[in-house]
Design an enzyme around this catalytic site. Structure first.
Site, PDB file in Angstrom:
ATOM      1  N   HIS A 116      49.762  52.673  41.002  1.00 12.06           N
ATOM      2  CA  HIS A 116      48.730  53.704  41.026  1.00 12.06           C
ATOM      3  C   HIS A 116      48.772  54.610  39.794  1.00 12.06           C
ATOM      4  O   HIS A 116      48.187  55.680  39.802  1.00 12.06           O
ATOM      5  CB  HIS A 116      48.874  54.581  42.278  1.00 12.06           C
ATOM      6  CG  HIS A 116      48.615  53.852  43.558  1.00 12.06           C
ATOM      7  ND1 HIS A 116      49.575  53.100  44.177  1.00 12.06           N
ATOM      8  CD2 HIS A 116      47.503  53.740  44.306  1.00 12.06           C
ATOM      9  CE1 HIS A 116      49.066  52.573  45.280  1.00 12.06           C
ATOM     10  NE2 HIS A 116      47.802  52.932  45.377  1.00 12.06           N
ATOM     11  N   ASP A 174      44.689  50.555  38.000  1.00 18.65           N
ATOM     12  CA  ASP A 174      45.484  49.344  38.188  1.00 18.65           C
ATOM     13  C   ASP A 174      44.691  48.246  38.888  1.00 18.65           C
ATOM     14  O   ASP A 174      44.968  47.062  38.710  1.00 18.65           O
ATOM     15  CB  ASP A 174      46.723  49.658  39.034  1.00 18.65           C
ATOM     16  CG  ASP A 174      47.536  50.798  38.456  1.00 18.65           C
ATOM     17  OD1 ASP A 174      48.608  50.530  37.896  1.00 18.65           O
ATOM     18  OD2 ASP A 174      47.088  51.958  38.552  1.00 18.65           O
ATOM     19  N   TYR A 175      43.710  48.626  39.695  1.00 13.89           N
ATOM     20  CA  TYR A 175      42.952  47.633  40.460  1.00 13.89           C
ATOM     21  C   TYR A 175      41.882  46.943  39.626  1.00 13.89           C
ATOM     22  O   TYR A 175      41.174  46.069  40.125  1.00 13.89           O
ATOM     23  CB  TYR A 175      42.293  48.290  41.672  1.00 13.89           C
ATOM     24  CG  TYR A 175      43.257  48.928  42.643  1.00 13.89           C
ATOM     25  CD1 TYR A 175      44.630  48.660  42.596  1.00 13.89           C
ATOM     26  CD2 TYR A 175      42.819  49.827  43.612  1.00 13.89           C
ATOM     27  CE1 TYR A 175      45.515  49.251  43.486  1.00 13.89           C
ATOM     28  CE2 TYR A 175      43.691  50.423  44.506  1.00 13.89           C
ATOM     29  CZ  TYR A 175      45.046  50.135  44.435  1.00 13.89           C
ATOM     30  OH  TYR A 175      45.913  50.721  45.309  1.00 13.89           O
ATOM     31  N   ILE A 176      41.787  47.321  38.374  1.00 10.94           N
ATOM     32  CA  ILE A 176      40.756  46.711  37.538  1.00 10.94           C
ATOM     33  C   ILE A 176      41.070  45.253  37.238  1.00 10.94           C
ATOM     34  O   ILE A 176      40.209  44.490  36.789  1.00 10.94           O
ATOM     35  CB  ILE A 176      40.558  47.503  36.232  1.00 10.94           C
ATOM     36  CG1 ILE A 176      39.138  47.294  35.689  1.00 10.94           C
ATOM     37  CG2 ILE A 176      41.621  47.127  35.185  1.00 10.94           C
ATOM     38  CD1 ILE A 176      38.631  48.381  34.816  1.00 10.94           C
ATOM     39  N   PHE A 177      42.309  44.858  37.520  1.00 12.66           N
ATOM     40  CA  PHE A 177      42.651  43.456  37.304  1.00 12.66           C
ATOM     41  C   PHE A 177      41.952  42.542  38.314  1.00 12.66           C
ATOM     42  O   PHE A 177      41.724  41.374  38.026  1.00 12.66           O
ATOM     43  CB  PHE A 177      44.163  43.260  37.379  1.00 12.66           C
ATOM     44  CG  PHE A 177      44.893  43.920  36.246  1.00 12.66           C
ATOM     45  CD1 PHE A 177      44.776  43.435  34.957  1.00 12.66           C
ATOM     46  CD2 PHE A 177      45.670  45.042  36.454  1.00 12.66           C
ATOM     47  CE1 PHE A 177      45.430  44.043  33.902  1.00 12.66           C
ATOM     48  CE2 PHE A 177      46.328  45.660  35.409  1.00 12.66           C
ATOM     49  CZ  PHE A 177      46.211  45.162  34.120  1.00 12.66           C
ATOM     50  N   GLU A 199      35.018  52.008  47.220  1.00 15.74           N
ATOM     51  CA  GLU A 199      35.870  52.230  48.379  1.00 15.74           C
ATOM     52  C   GLU A 199      36.059  53.733  48.617  1.00 15.74           C
ATOM     53  O   GLU A 199      36.465  54.473  47.715  1.00 15.74           O
ATOM     54  CB  GLU A 199      37.226  51.559  48.150  1.00 15.74           C
ATOM     55  CG  GLU A 199      37.124  50.045  47.959  1.00 15.74           C
ATOM     56  CD  GLU A 199      38.324  49.457  47.244  1.00 15.74           C
ATOM     57  OE1 GLU A 199      39.373  50.131  47.184  1.00 15.74           O
ATOM     58  OE2 GLU A 199      38.217  48.320  46.740  1.00 15.74           O
ATOM     59  N   GLU A 216      36.979  44.566  45.075  1.00 19.47           N
ATOM     60  CA  GLU A 216      36.605  45.033  43.746  1.00 19.47           C
ATOM     61  C   GLU A 216      35.695  44.060  42.994  1.00 19.47           C
ATOM     62  O   GLU A 216      34.820  44.473  42.223  1.00 19.47           O
ATOM     63  CB  GLU A 216      37.858  45.307  42.904  1.00 19.47           C
ATOM     64  CG  GLU A 216      38.593  46.583  43.272  1.00 19.47           C
ATOM     65  CD  GLU A 216      39.510  46.420  44.480  1.00 19.47           C
ATOM     66  OE1 GLU A 216      40.078  47.426  44.931  1.00 19.47           O
ATOM     67  OE2 GLU A 216      39.662  45.278  44.953  1.00 19.47           O
TER      68      GLU A 216
END
Length: 796
Positions: A585, A543-546, A487, A518
């Site tokens: 974040h 944090d977005y790795i979830f 992104e 993702e």
């Protein structure tokens, strides 16, 4: 297609295959109920549609499937039926079970892409099965990446000279398979959207048997039809999307025609398709773990019989005079014999592999009965082991260990022999069940030699982001296999400008903006890495790795392990985390990554120069890794090494960034700056702190450098930004348990961690949510107060 398009030879060949596949499915259930197999799942009812799919495949194509695709892989010669049963029994020998070495249950297929040295074989000459996963829809994200690689190979001229083992000018098709109920999973729907956007050669097959185990489709899918629900994705005058086909699972001619059309569109024009295969039956229900009679009506159970694809195919053959009843009966009988023969061969090979160790254990235990003072108890263990109906490796090991428990006071020859037996058994079973978590090839990142940064008086001082930018520029310039996607990485050069200007220089295919998705960003990376490319994919914030965590854990992290070194995907994932304000974040969920992603290296650089050296290491090796850059470090000044492009940071090798004598502080990432500032303050009051940056959490200090520091200071603090019990506890266990550092401690070891909640917003939120300089100062001071209260009196 009309009857005239088919020859008797081809039709009867196809009938032999589906008949044999059905017989093997029936035997799986029997073997489970007999106790010889642990669990069974099968592809009955799907033979005809899978046969049609296989007939549309060509060498170099891929199947990214789930645990029903036995007819496909058998049809293309990627699996023998003896191998099928060997996997059912869990035979841990790739000679007999080359797909997973007994590490997964049956119907998980994986073509061996790597030779014994971990080097790529020629995928263009194979029918390629991508290592199966059980988690529903888990096979879909990497299918997007497999197909995306064909698009890149076709469109990037620089790849032509290095692509001979991986592509035929991008003409490969990836066939993905999924059950209808699993199309409700978010990752499936995300992949549908990504495939339509990317326009890639992906053909997705939905086997619609009307149920998700016991739950009927009206509770699963809008309009009870995935093809109707996804009608808006159909390519039309509004724009490109997917071709959507519907076909009945029992319609041989219709299936052949549909798959040929879809494969042609994908292969020639890179147009993706969805094939909704309707009226699929389940002759034996979902799996060997239950009966579908419990939840299906009598009418539905009769439907399973009446629309059996093999039965309908048989009727079609007879109606069109391709064979007589007697000829088909002969094929049926031969299929039953062949299936039983393959099953017996697999079972005999499996049990024969166990017998030597088992019989040796019995012999030694019998000797122990005669020699031990506890012979009566050992005799009971012997009797139990000797009566094992289907003994397995663990039966023998368990028995011998119990015998040694009983012989703990004995000093007799049989005890020594049993001790040797246990050691050898543990070693051999380690090889059977625990090897290949990471690469063992000569391209392993653990074998990359360290190259330290070199500085001179003329070394410039730059923002950290500029150092990364220069290094990425060099990597892209020198290796056409490398591409970066994520992104906002293209037009604006990512949110921190580390890629600024690189899309303009290298083009949109090398530095690619994606949607907010993702799961399929990771999938694109995994699939492309499986095909010889070197993707760097970006998860914008840690944090977005979830969002893609299931794909990372269930597919990427265990890929090399579950194929016993047969497949690899050296994907590099870059992200950013640690210090910044805000709940979503600034996370540092290291315990989640450490415990969920074993098989992926976890790199935690303290600055961008170190991060660059890690990328250089990883892109010259063949394991997957995550690099977590420091969110608040992009605009901090760093000196530019004269040899930036040559630097290599070794994995698992800590660096002492400040020497000291009183207390060792073990840390990483953004905490290094916090700890170093505290160390300066502590130095000013007479406390000498040694600061160690571990550099990578996985692997962790493989040469045990940290214990050497503790031998000197006799005190240790573990500091990080994870929640209590997370990475700080992990580091403590690694050092105290595995390195036996407890022997050198004169003070209690201390962990410093964040508060047990996500960090609050604003600078105050950062200060009070995560460890700060004063926390570190106070922890070290408290240790030294206990050592010398007069020199270091209480502060608070």
């Amino acid at each position: 297609m009309t009857v005239q398009h088919f020859s008797r030879e081809d039709v009867l060949k196809d009938y032999r295959l589906v008949a044999l596949s059905r017989q093997c499915s029936l035997l799986v259930r029997k073997e489970v109920f007999s106790g010889r197999a642990k669990f069974g799942i099968y592809g009955d009812g799907k033979e005809l549609c899978q046969l049609a799919l296989a007939n549309a495949m060509q060498p170099g194509d891929f199947i990214s499937g789930y645990y029903r695709d036995q007819t496909i892989v058998a049809a293309v010669g990627d699996m023998t039926w003896r191998e099928y049963f060997s996997q059912l029994y869990g035979h841990p020998d790739i000679t007999f079970e080359p797909h997973t070495g007994g590490r997964t249950m049956n119907n998980h297929h994986a073509t061996r892409w790597l030779d014994e040295n971990g080097k790529w074989l020629d995928q263009t000459k194979m029918y390629n099965s991508v290592a199966g996963v059980s988690s529903t829809a888990g096979q879909m994200p990497r299918a997007v990446g497999i197909a995306y690689a064909s698009k890149l190979y076709r469109s990037i001229p620089e790849l032509k000279d290095i692509s001979q083992n991986f592509t035929r000018n991008g003409n490969e098709v990836c066939f993905a398979t999924i059950g209808d109920a699993s199309t409700s999973e978010g990752m499936f729907l995300e992949c549908i959207n990504a495939a339509g956007v990317l326009q890639i050669p992906l053909v997705m097959s939905v086997w619609d048997d009307g149920y998700g185990i016991s739950v009927p489709s009206q509770y699963q899918t809008t309009k009870s039809s995935i093809s109707k629900a996804l009608a808006g994705y159909q390519t039309n005058e509004d724009g490109a999307g997917l071709e959507i086909f519907t076909v009945k699972a029992w319609d041989y001619a219709g299936l052949i025609e549909t798959y040929q059309k879809a494969a042609h569109l994908a292969r020639e024009f890179h147009i993706p398709s969805l094939i909704h295969v309707e009226e699929v039956t389940q002759q034996q229900g979902h799996s060997a773990s239950g009966s579908h009679e419990r939840y299906k009506s009598p009418e539905r159970l009769q439907f399973e019989i009446d629309l059996d694809c093999n039965l309908k195919f048989r009727e079609w053959i007879l109606e069109n005079d391709f064979a007589t009843e007697e000829e088909l009966k002969a094929i049926d009988e031969e299929s039953a014999k062949t299936a039983r023969s393959c099953q017996k061969e697999a079972w005999t090979a499996y049990t024969d592999s166990i017998k030597p160790q088992y019989q040796n254990a019995l012999s030694l235990i019998q000797q122990a009965i005669e020699e031990s003072s506890n012979g009566e108890e050992i005799a009971k263990i012997y009797e139990s082991l000797s009566k094992a109906y289907y003994p397995i490796h663990s039966d023998s090991v368990r028995a011998v260990r119990r015998v040694l428990h009983a012989m703990r006071f004995d000093s007799v020859p049989s005890k020594k022999a049993l001790q040797v037996w246990v050691k050898e058994a543990v070693d051999s079973n380690f090889k059977r069940f625990t090897t290949h978590q990471y690469s063992v090839s000569d391209e392993s990142p653990l074998k990359v030699e360290a190259v330290e940064p070199i500085y001179t008086e003329d070394s410039a001082s730059l923002d950290g982001r500029e150092i990364l930018n220069r290094n990425f520029d060099h990597l892209l310039s020198n290796d056409p296999r490398i591409f970066i996607l994520g992104e906002d990485v293209g037009k604006i050069g990512d949110v921190n400008q580390t890629l600024s200007g690189l899309q303009d220089k290298f083009g949109e295919e090398r530095v690619t903006d994606t949607g907010i998705r993702e799961m399929t960003i990771v999938g694109q990376g995994i699939g492309a890495a499986m095909r010889g490319l070197r993707p760097i994919i970006e998860i914008q914030y840690l944090d977005y790795i979830f969002y893609p965590f299931a794909t990372l854990a269930d597919d990427l992290a265990c890929l090399h392990y579950r194929t016993v070194g047969g497949q690899k995907a050296p994907l590099v994932i870059r992200t950013r985390g640690h210090r910044l304000e805000g709940i979503w974040h600034s996370g540092s969920p290291m315990a989640v990554l450490l415990n969920g992603l074993r098989g992926i290296h976890l790199c935690v650089p303290r600055n961008m120069t170190q991060a660059a050296g890690m990328y250089n290491t990883l892109l010259n090796s063949d394991d997957p890794a995550i690099v977590i850059e420091c969110l608040n470090g992009y605009r901090l000044k760093e000196r530019l090494p004269d040899n930036l492009y040559d630097t290599r940071v070794p994995l698992g090798v800590p660096e002492v960034i400040k020497e000291g004598t009183d207390v060792t502080i073990v840390t990483y990432g953004s905490m290094c700056r916090i700890v170093m500032e505290a160390a300066v303050q502590l130095e000013n009051i007479g406390i000498s702190v040694e600061v160690i940056d571990i550099q990578t959490l996985l692997p962790f200090d493989i040469s045990h450098k940290i214990v050497e520091s503790i031998r000197k200071t006799n005190r240790v603090i573990f500091a990080d930004e994870d929640m209590p019990g997370g990475a700080s506890a992990y580091m403590m266990q690694e050092v105290l348990d595995n390195q036996n550092a407890y022997r050198w401690l004169d003070s209690k070891p201390v962990c410093i961690a964040a508060q047990p909640h996500r960090p609050a917003y604003s600078s105050d939120g950062d200060y009070f949510s995560k460890p700060n300089v004063e926390n570190v100062f106070d922890a070290a001071y408290a240790i030294m107060h206990e050592v010398n209260p007069e020199l270091f009196p209480e502060i608070y």
